[in-house]
Design an enzyme around this catalytic site. Structure first.
Site, short mmCIF file in Angstrom:
data_model
loop_
_atom_site.label_atom_id
_atom_site.label_comp_id
_atom_site.label_asym_id
_atom_site.label_seq_id
_atom_site.Cartn_x
_atom_site.Cartn_y
_atom_site.Cartn_z
N HIS A 290 66.99 3.06 -17.91
CA HIS A 290 66.16 4.26 -17.85
C HIS A 290 64.69 3.92 -18.05
CE1 HIS A 290 66.41 4.50 -22.37
NE2 HIS A 290 65.19 4.98 -22.22
N ASP B 196 73.23 1.66 -19.32
CA ASP B 196 71.79 1.81 -19.56
C ASP B 196 71.12 0.45 -19.79
OD1 ASP B 196 69.39 3.16 -19.72
OD2 ASP B 196 69.58 3.57 -21.86
N GLY C 243 59.72 4.55 -26.50
CA GLY C 243 58.98 3.29 -26.37
C GLY C 243 59.74 2.13 -26.98
N SER D 284 62.87 1.95 -26.53
CA SER D 284 63.96 1.75 -25.58
C SER D 284 63.87 0.40 -24.91
CB SER D 284 63.95 2.85 -24.51
OG SER D 284 64.22 4.10 -25.08
#
Length: 347
Positions: free
Chosen positions: A88, A118, A193, A195
């Protein structure tokens, strides 16, 4: 008032044979400063060893530098520039730039993405001999274990937070709708951020890739386990994508009426109701119909759509297996041959 203890010898008093606790040496006092120093030193050591391998991932939606993009984090896992991050974070970006806490800044290209977990794998162009971190074995984790998260929350680069493993084996929903299994829950503070950044053990091994926070919650954050990341990494390097089996159905989780379960001789309380079947795909060719409730696949109980998706892994691609369904309350068994699920090519 009579005093009945006046003439009783001390040795006859109840409890007089108990040891004299006042004569024992008290246990040494715990040195709180030493414990705090040990904790701090562990976090500092992890930060110094893994921090240089954490990169800022900046994306642009188009070649136009004014196009809206995003910022996330990533972790370099090899000296020749392989970088793990979240799918993502990458999204459909056409331009990706990586930078670290020192002087390195380079363009990157996407080697593969897996929205179902993900995760995404990038290659840093023109960068070699980079600082990198090793993927650890997430199966060795224990609840309460110290972990450190490193990333770029809200654009603040090289931010370090520490916490513990709050729980193991969680399941969360990915952007594709599939559940991500074996997820690590932590209370190490994460923000947008973070992530794609690493969750690191006290041994300075990456044991998770930070992926999600729950809006409004305090101290509930999630990371994709490193063993899952290792699997995705190997699949992308070999095939450019993660292979999974596909039978061409959509469905939903429904309860199985007890009388139907007893009649069919099964223990399922839930099953996967088939809603739509794609013409020409494995399920329709096998004779399955809309309204069938899947209760077992390849000998494994199916207690909902998530179980059905999980069982359809790469090992069942092209292999004939049995699928048991309830049709009008009665058990029916079919032979089905899953195909490889089609994936969108990385451009």
């Amino acid at each position: 008032m009579l005093d009945f203890t006046q003439n009783i010898p001390d040795q006859d008093l109840p409890g007089s044979n108990a040891p004299d606790l006042s004569a024992q040496t008290p246990p040494p006092a715990v040195d709180d400063h030493a414990l705090l120093d040990a904790y701090s030193n562990a976090v500092i050591d992890v930060t110094e060893r893994v921090g240089p391998a954490v990169v800022r991932v900046e994306t642009r939606a188009s070649a136009d530098t004014r196009g809206r993009g995003g910022i996330g984090s990533g972790i370099v896992i090899s000296p020749d520039g392989l970088v793990l991050t979240n799918s993502h974070v990458v999204g459909s970006a056409k331009q990706i730039r990586l930078s670290d806490s020192e002087v390195m800044s380079t363009e990157a290209r996407v080697l593969g993405v897996d929205p179902d977990t993900d995760l995404a794998l990038l290659r840093a162009d023109g960068a070699r001999d980079l600082h990198f971190a090793s993927l650890g074995n997430s199966k060795n984790l224990r609840r309460g274990q110290l972990v450190v998260a490193i990333g770029n929350p809200l654009g603040f680069e090289s931010t370090v937070t520490a916490g513990v493993v709050s729980a193991l084996g969680r399941s969360i929903r990915s952007v594709s709708g599939r559940t991500i299994e074996d997820v690590i829950q932590t209370d190490a503070a994460l923000n947008p951020g973070n992530s794609g950044g690493p969750l690191v053990s006290s041994a300075a091994e990456v044991i998770g890739i930070n992926t999600a926070i729950i809006s409004g919650a305090q101290g509930i954050c999630f990371a994709v386990a490193s063993n899952t990341a290792q699997f995705v990494l190997s699949e992308i390097i070999r095939h450019g994508h993660v292979r999974r089996a596909y039978i061409g159905v959509s469905g939903q989780t429904v309860p199985v009426p007890r009388r139907h379960a007893v009649l069919a001789g099964i223990t399922n309380k839930m099953g996967a109701l088939l809603m739509n079947l794609e013409s020409g795909e494995a399920a329709s060719r096998a004779g399955l119909l809309s309204g069938d409730v899947v209760v077992r696949l390849d000998g494994i109980d199916v207690n909902g759509v998530d179980d059905l998706i999980r069982i359809l892994d790469r090992d069942r691609i092209g292999r004939k297996i049995e699928i048991e369904v309830l049709r009008l309350g009665r058990s029916r068994v079919f032979e089905i041959q899953p195909a490889q699920r089609k994936t969108a090519a990385v451009k």
